[in-house]
Design a protein around this motif. Structure first.
Motif, PDB file in Angstrom:
ATOM      1  N   THR A  10       0.862  -1.178   0.000  1.00  0.00           N
ATOM      2  CA  THR A  10       0.000   0.000   0.000  1.00  0.00           C
ATOM      3  C   THR A  10       0.900   1.230   0.000  1.00  0.00           C
ATOM      4  O   THR A  10       1.768   1.369   0.866  1.00  0.00           O
ATOM      5  CB  THR A  10      -0.918   0.031   1.240  1.00  0.00           C
ATOM      6  N   VAL A  11       0.716   2.090  -0.972  1.00  0.00           N
ATOM      7  CA  VAL A  11       1.543   3.290  -1.110  1.00  0.00           C
ATOM      8  C   VAL A  11       1.281   4.235   0.057  1.00  0.00           C
ATOM      9  O   VAL A  11       0.128   4.489   0.412  1.00  0.00           O
ATOM     10  CB  VAL A  11       1.256   4.002  -2.450  1.00  0.00           C
ATOM     11  N   GLY A  12       2.346   4.747   0.647  1.00  0.00           N
ATOM     12  CA  GLY A  12       2.234   5.715   1.739  1.00  0.00           C
ATOM     13  C   GLY A  12       2.599   7.118   1.288  1.00  0.00           C
ATOM     14  O   GLY A  12       3.205   7.317   0.233  1.00  0.00           O
ATOM     15  N   VAL A  19       3.820  16.749  -5.847  1.00  0.00           N
ATOM     16  CA  VAL A  19       2.666  16.749  -6.737  1.00  0.00           C
ATOM     17  C   VAL A  19       1.623  15.732  -6.283  1.00  0.00           C
ATOM     18  O   VAL A  19       0.448  15.839  -6.598  1.00  0.00           O
ATOM     19  CB  VAL A  19       3.117  16.462  -8.192  1.00  0.00           C
ATOM     20  N   GLY A  20       2.073  14.714  -5.517  1.00  0.00           N
ATOM     21  CA  GLY A  20       1.154  13.718  -4.995  1.00  0.00           C
ATOM     22  C   GLY A  20       1.258  12.356  -5.647  1.00  0.00           C
ATOM     23  O   GLY A  20       0.566  11.424  -5.251  1.00  0.00           O
ATOM     24  N   ASN A  21       2.109  12.218  -6.664  1.00  0.00           N
ATOM     25  CA  ASN A  21       2.281  10.900  -7.263  1.00  0.00           C
ATOM     26  C   ASN A  21       3.547  10.240  -6.709  1.00  0.00           C
ATOM     27  O   ASN A  21       4.381  10.880  -6.087  1.00  0.00           O
ATOM     28  CB  ASN A  21       2.284  10.965  -8.795  1.00  0.00           C
ATOM     29  N   VAL A  22       3.678   8.949  -6.937  1.00  0.00           N
ATOM     30  CA  VAL A  22       4.802   8.190  -6.390  1.00  0.00           C
ATOM     31  C   VAL A  22       6.097   8.626  -7.054  1.00  0.00           C
ATOM     32  O   VAL A  22       6.186   8.706  -8.282  1.00  0.00           O
ATOM     33  CB  VAL A  22       4.573   6.670  -6.565  1.00  0.00           C
ATOM     34  N   ALA A  71      -0.842   8.078  -3.080  1.00  0.00           N
ATOM     35  CA  ALA A  71      -0.947   7.545  -1.721  1.00  0.00           C
ATOM     36  C   ALA A  71      -2.200   6.689  -1.574  1.00  0.00           C
ATOM     37  O   ALA A  71      -3.269   7.032  -2.087  1.00  0.00           O
ATOM     38  CB  ALA A  71      -0.966   8.683  -0.708  1.00  0.00           C
ATOM     39  N   PHE A  72      -2.029   5.570  -0.897  1.00  0.00           N
ATOM     40  CA  PHE A  72      -3.055   4.591  -0.556  1.00  0.00           C
ATOM     41  C   PHE A  72      -3.519   3.730  -1.728  1.00  0.00           C
ATOM     42  O   PHE A  72      -4.450   2.934  -1.582  1.00  0.00           O
ATOM     43  CB  PHE A  72      -4.238   5.239   0.178  1.00  0.00           C
TER      44      PHE A  72
END
Length: 140
Positions: A10-12, A19-22, A71-72
């Protein structure tokens, strides 16, 4: 049985950028984590060998991105054996986002690893341990 070893993640928030991306480097970290969990789950005797004089040197990694993660997001990292040589192993990785509507391939990567033995100042190529080769067979 599936022809891949699966590591779920699960991405944290700490794995995303402003920017909010991985952030891209996390995909490479997940390759390493998937490989480590494979050893723990499927080839624990190789872990003992690593405590002795076996070394797994990562020679090359790559990753091609098709879609963004945030995230998530629920993620499946799926590792396959793409080549098994005398002293080297190559893995392929599919990064699949899992959600209520199904699965989306978001990235694909690979990793080439060389087996080495000996002290740090005089390591030499070594055959892929039999236990590792045997554990990898179902994922070819």
């Amino acid at each position: 049985m599936e022809k891949y070893y699966e590591y779920r993640h699960t991405v944290g928030f700490e794995e995303t950028n402003m920017v909010g991306n991985v952030y891209y480097v996390n995909y490479l970290r997940w390759q390493g984590r998937c490989r480590e969990m494979f050893l723990k789950d499927r080839a624990p005797s190789v872990l003992e060998d690593l405590r002795q004089d076996l070394k797994l040197f990562t020679l090359k990694v790559d990753c091609e991105f098709f879609a963004e993660l945030a995230a998530f997001d629920e993620l499946s990292i799926r590792m396959r054996l793409t080549e098994l040589a005398q002293t080297q192993v190559q893995f392929g990785f599919d990064y699949v986002r899992l959600d209520g509507s199904g699965e989306t391939l978001v990235a694909r990567g690979s990793q080439r690893v060389a087996c080495m033995r000996g002290p740090n100042t005089r390591t030499t190529p070594a055959r892929v341990p039999e236990a590792l080769a045997k554990a990898l067979q179902p994922y070819a």
